[in-house]
Design a protein around this motif. Structure first.
Motif, short mmCIF file in Angstrom:
data_model
loop_
_atom_site.label_atom_id
_atom_site.label_comp_id
_atom_site.label_asym_id
_atom_site.label_seq_id
_atom_site.Cartn_x
_atom_site.Cartn_y
_atom_site.Cartn_z
N LEU A 89 0.83 -1.20 0.00
CA LEU A 89 0.00 0.00 0.00
C LEU A 89 0.87 1.25 0.00
CD1 LEU A 89 -2.74 1.39 0.09
CD2 LEU A 89 -2.72 1.08 2.59
N LEU A 90 1.91 1.27 0.80
CA LEU A 90 2.82 2.42 0.83
C LEU A 90 3.51 2.61 -0.51
CD1 LEU A 90 4.35 1.99 4.39
CD2 LEU A 90 2.82 3.82 3.61
N LYS A 91 3.87 1.52 -1.14
CA LYS A 91 4.49 1.59 -2.47
C LYS A 91 3.51 2.20 -3.47
CE LYS A 91 6.74 -2.15 -3.40
NZ LYS A 91 7.12 -3.49 -3.90
N ALA A 92 2.26 1.79 -3.40
CA ALA A 92 1.23 2.32 -4.30
C ALA A 92 1.02 3.82 -4.06
CB ALA A 92 -0.09 1.57 -4.11
N ILE A 93 0.96 4.21 -2.81
CA ILE A 93 0.74 5.61 -2.47
C ILE A 93 1.86 6.49 -3.01
CG2 ILE A 93 0.71 7.23 -0.51
CD1 ILE A 93 -0.91 5.07 1.01
N VAL A 115 -11.27 -4.93 7.77
CA VAL A 115 -10.15 -5.71 8.29
C VAL A 115 -8.93 -4.84 8.60
CG1 VAL A 115 -8.54 -7.60 7.78
CG2 VAL A 115 -10.90 -7.73 7.00
N TYR A 116 -8.62 -3.91 7.69
CA TYR A 116 -7.37 -3.16 7.78
C TYR A 116 -7.57 -1.66 7.99
CZ TYR A 116 -4.83 -7.29 6.12
OH TYR A 116 -4.28 -8.54 6.00
N GLN A 117 -8.66 -1.25 8.58
CA GLN A 117 -8.91 0.19 8.74
C GLN A 117 -7.76 0.92 9.45
OE1 GLN A 117 -12.78 1.32 9.96
NE2 GLN A 117 -12.32 3.49 9.77
N PRO A 118 -7.20 0.38 10.54
CA PRO A 118 -6.08 1.10 11.18
C PRO A 118 -4.88 1.30 10.24
CG PRO A 118 -6.93 -0.58 12.64
CD PRO A 118 -7.60 -0.78 11.31
N ILE A 119 -4.58 0.29 9.44
CA ILE A 119 -3.47 0.40 8.48
C ILE A 119 -3.81 1.43 7.40
CG2 ILE A 119 -2.21 -0.82 6.64
CD1 ILE A 119 -2.30 -3.30 8.42
N LEU A 120 -5.03 1.37 6.89
CA LEU A 120 -5.44 2.32 5.86
C LEU A 120 -5.38 3.74 6.40
CD1 LEU A 120 -8.50 0.39 4.37
CD2 LEU A 120 -6.21 0.59 3.40
N LEU A 149 -3.32 8.80 5.86
CA LEU A 149 -3.23 10.08 6.57
C LEU A 149 -1.80 10.59 6.64
CD1 LEU A 149 -5.78 9.57 9.47
CD2 LEU A 149 -6.07 10.90 7.38
N THR A 150 -0.83 9.72 6.77
CA THR A 150 0.56 10.19 6.90
C THR A 150 1.29 10.34 5.58
OG1 THR A 150 1.36 7.93 7.23
CG2 THR A 150 0.80 9.19 9.21
N ASN A 151 0.74 9.78 4.49
CA ASN A 151 1.47 9.80 3.22
C ASN A 151 0.73 10.51 2.09
OD1 ASN A 151 3.91 8.12 3.81
ND2 ASN A 151 2.30 6.76 4.50
N THR A 152 -0.39 11.17 2.38
CA THR A 152 -1.10 11.89 1.31
C THR A 152 -1.29 13.32 1.70
OG1 THR A 152 -3.22 11.20 2.21
CG2 THR A 152 -2.32 9.88 0.41
N THR A 196 3.67 5.85 -5.64
CA THR A 196 3.79 5.72 -7.09
C THR A 196 2.66 6.41 -7.86
OG1 THR A 196 4.86 3.58 -6.78
CG2 THR A 196 3.99 4.05 -8.98
N LEU A 197 1.45 6.36 -7.34
CA LEU A 197 0.28 6.82 -8.10
C LEU A 197 0.15 8.33 -8.12
CD1 LEU A 197 -2.32 4.19 -6.86
CD2 LEU A 197 -1.10 4.21 -9.03
N ILE A 198 -0.48 8.81 -9.18
CA ILE A 198 -0.79 10.24 -9.29
C ILE A 198 -2.03 10.54 -8.43
CG2 ILE A 198 0.28 10.45 -11.57
CD1 ILE A 198 -2.54 10.41 -12.78
N PRO A 199 -2.26 11.81 -8.09
CA PRO A 199 -3.36 12.15 -7.17
C PRO A 199 -4.74 11.60 -7.54
CG PRO A 199 -1.92 14.02 -7.43
CD PRO A 199 -1.43 12.98 -8.39
N ASP A 200 -5.12 11.64 -8.80
CA ASP A 200 -6.44 11.11 -9.19
C ASP A 200 -6.53 9.61 -8.93
OD1 ASP A 200 -7.36 13.58 -9.96
OD2 ASP A 200 -6.99 13.27 -12.10
N GLU A 201 -5.48 8.90 -9.29
CA GLU A 201 -5.46 7.45 -9.06
C GLU A 201 -5.43 7.15 -7.56
OE1 GLU A 201 -3.12 5.63 -12.90
OE2 GLU A 201 -1.92 6.50 -11.30
N LEU A 202 -4.74 7.97 -6.82
CA LEU A 202 -4.64 7.78 -5.38
C LEU A 202 -5.99 7.94 -4.70
CD1 LEU A 202 -2.70 7.13 -3.15
CD2 LEU A 202 -2.10 9.54 -3.02
N ARG A 203 -6.78 8.90 -5.13
CA ARG A 203 -8.13 9.08 -4.57
C ARG A 203 -8.99 7.85 -4.85
NH1 ARG A 203 -7.07 14.44 -5.71
NH2 ARG A 203 -7.74 14.32 -7.86
N GLU A 204 -8.88 7.34 -6.07
CA GLU A 204 -9.66 6.15 -6.43
C GLU A 204 -9.19 4.93 -5.64
OE1 GLU A 204 -10.78 3.49 -10.32
OE2 GLU A 204 -10.16 5.57 -10.66
#
Length: 62
Positions: free
Chosen positions: A23-27, A49-54, A59-62, A29-37
């Motif tokens: 997930l951190l790698k994706a964040i 399942v992973y709400q705390p991780i999400l 919150l810390t990387n966007t 790499t992706l452009i802002p529009d893709e990141l929102r999606e």
């Protein structure tokens, strides 16, 4: 790239650490529009399942 990261996240969702790593790698790499999606998709698919991780990753990387 967005579809690629969705596929990867789905495949590694069995492991918390691996999921967070990809997930951190994706964040980073992706452009802002893709990141929102990706964010919407992640919360819809993995929020129960992973709400705390999400929360931490988005919150810390966007």
């Amino acid at each position: 790239m967005l579809e690629y990261f969705k596929l990867i996240l789905s495949k590694v969702s069995f492991d918390r650490k691996l999921f967070e790593k990809e997930l951190l790698k994706a964040i980073k790499t992706l452009i802002p529009d893709e990141l929102r999606e990706l964010r919407k998709w992640c919360y819809a698919k993995f929020g129960d399942v992973y709400q705390p991780i999400l929360n931490k990753c988005f919150l810390t990387n966007t």
